[in-house]
Design a protein around this motif. Structure first.
Motif, PDB file in Angstrom:
ATOM      1  N   ALA A  32     -45.134 -15.588 -65.569  1.00 43.42           N
ATOM      2  CA  ALA A  32     -45.555 -16.900 -65.800  1.00 43.42           C
ATOM      3  C   ALA A  32     -46.502 -16.589 -67.161  1.00 43.42           C
ATOM      4  N   TYR A 130     -46.864 -25.944 -68.776  1.00 38.51           N
ATOM      5  CA  TYR A 130     -47.669 -26.544 -68.388  1.00 38.51           C
ATOM      6  C   TYR A 130     -47.923 -26.150 -66.956  1.00 38.51           C
ATOM      7  N   TYR A 140     -50.173 -24.659 -60.232  1.00 31.88           N
ATOM      8  CA  TYR A 140     -49.219 -24.148 -60.935  1.00 31.88           C
ATOM      9  C   TYR A 140     -49.110 -24.122 -61.835  1.00 31.88           C
ATOM     10  N   THR A 141     -48.154 -23.658 -62.646  1.00 23.34           N
ATOM     11  CA  THR A 141     -47.533 -23.266 -63.953  1.00 23.34           C
ATOM     12  C   THR A 141     -46.372 -22.886 -64.205  1.00 23.34           C
ATOM     13  N   VAL A 142     -45.569 -23.992 -64.971  1.00 26.12           N
ATOM     14  CA  VAL A 142     -44.244 -23.504 -64.815  1.00 26.12           C
ATOM     15  C   VAL A 142     -44.151 -22.679 -66.492  1.00 26.12           C
ATOM     16  N   ASN A 143     -43.110 -22.318 -66.544  1.00 18.04           N
ATOM     17  CA  ASN A 143     -43.100 -22.279 -67.999  1.00 18.04           C
ATOM     18  C   ASN A 143     -41.604 -21.947 -68.464  1.00 18.04           C
ATOM     19  N   LEU A 144     -41.106 -23.015 -69.432  1.00 17.62           N
ATOM     20  CA  LEU A 144     -39.453 -23.505 -69.797  1.00 17.62           C
ATOM     21  C   LEU A 144     -39.250 -23.017 -71.268  1.00 17.62           C
ATOM     22  N   TYR A 159     -36.984 -20.094 -67.317  1.00 17.99           N
ATOM     23  CA  TYR A 159     -37.657 -20.399 -66.423  1.00 17.99           C
ATOM     24  C   TYR A 159     -39.029 -19.648 -65.138  1.00 17.99           C
ATOM     25  N   LEU A 161     -41.513 -20.618 -62.639  1.00 15.11           N
ATOM     26  CA  LEU A 161     -42.571 -21.450 -60.966  1.00 15.11           C
ATOM     27  C   LEU A 161     -43.555 -20.602 -60.702  1.00 15.11           C
ATOM     28  N   ASN A 162     -44.692 -20.762 -61.019  1.00 15.76           N
ATOM     29  CA  ASN A 162     -45.913 -19.380 -60.494  1.00 15.76           C
ATOM     30  C   ASN A 162     -46.404 -20.912 -59.562  1.00 15.76           C
ATOM     31  N   GLU A 176     -44.050 -16.452 -56.827  1.00 12.38           N
ATOM     32  CA  GLU A 176     -43.006 -16.673 -57.815  1.00 12.38           C
ATOM     33  C   GLU A 176     -41.869 -16.439 -58.136  1.00 12.38           C
TER      34      GLU A 176
END
Length: 232
Positions: A32, A130, A140-144, A159, A161-162, A176
């Protein structure tokens, strides 16, 4: 596509105000990207090496970040591969990251745009990042992301999800899940690891994961703050 990236970098480079954060903000460990910038006039190196058991290949990698402000940074990185720590250039990217907003005290969003000159098929990747916190210790961290070829075709999407938990102010754990979708779908991949802050400007990390076989990694993040800031 190269012109699009260049114009983007020139437009957002006009952001000039910033503050210095006490502790470094690293993309390591894991897949992430961090929602945070490195800070104004801060240079940061994130270096490590991964080993994939299925191929017996090592992947040395480094990522360099420089902050023009609290909201804007430029960055560049490379990944090598080989059975003896070298040989092939897997990736060489140049990009920028911009803080879109502090949505509230707990959440932030940013965007990363980069162009990969080293990939077999040159491409541009745009990633929305985000970050949000459940508490002071758990976030938490989200990458898209979307991957676009030089002829503007969409190659794929990704994607991450961390979930990270701080054991204390110096060390923490993360887990993640990551993968791709759209034109090609990867199986459910995951990794987990540990980080340790030697001080506000140096961080060590290790991880283990599953991506078509086991892989292992270790690395260091080293931040050079502005001259007016002293190492603590």
């Amino acid at each position: 596509m190269k012109k699009v990236v260049f114009i983007f970098l020139m437009l957002i480079a006009t952001v000039v105000q910033a503050q210095f954060t006490e502790s470094l903000s690293s993309d390591r460990p894991g897949q992430a990207l961090s929602v945070n910038m490195v800070g104004k006039n801060v240079f940061q190196t994130q270096a490590g090496i991964d080993f994939f058991d299925s191929t017996s290949y090592f992947y040395p990698n480094s990522f360099f970040r420089y902050g023009f402000s609290e909201k804007f940074e430029i960055n560049s990185g490379f990944i090598l591969s080989g059975v003896r720590f070298e040989n092939d250039l897997e990736s060489f990217t140049i990009g920028a990251r911009y803080l879109l907003s502090n949505l509230d005290r707990k959440s932030k969003s940013s965007v990363q745009l980069s162009y990969d000159f080293g990939a077999v098929n040159k491409n541009t990747q745009l990633t929305y990042i985000y970050g949000n916190s459940f508490s002071e210790k758990l976030w938490y961290t989200v990458n898209l992301g979307i991957n676009i070829g030089d002829t503007f075709e969409v190659n794929n999407a990704m994607y991450v999800l961390n979930l990270t938990y701080a054991l204390n102010h110096k060390m923490g754990l993360f887990i993640e899940s990551f993968g791709t979708f759209l034109n090609s779908t990867s199986p459910l991949n995951f990794d987990a690891g540990y980080y340790y802050l030697l001080n506000n400007n140096v961080q060590l990390d290790v991880l283990i994961g599953e991506n078509n076989g086991l892989f292992f990694g270790a690395g260091v993040t080293w931040r050079i703050p502005p001259k007016s800031k002293k190492l603590k």
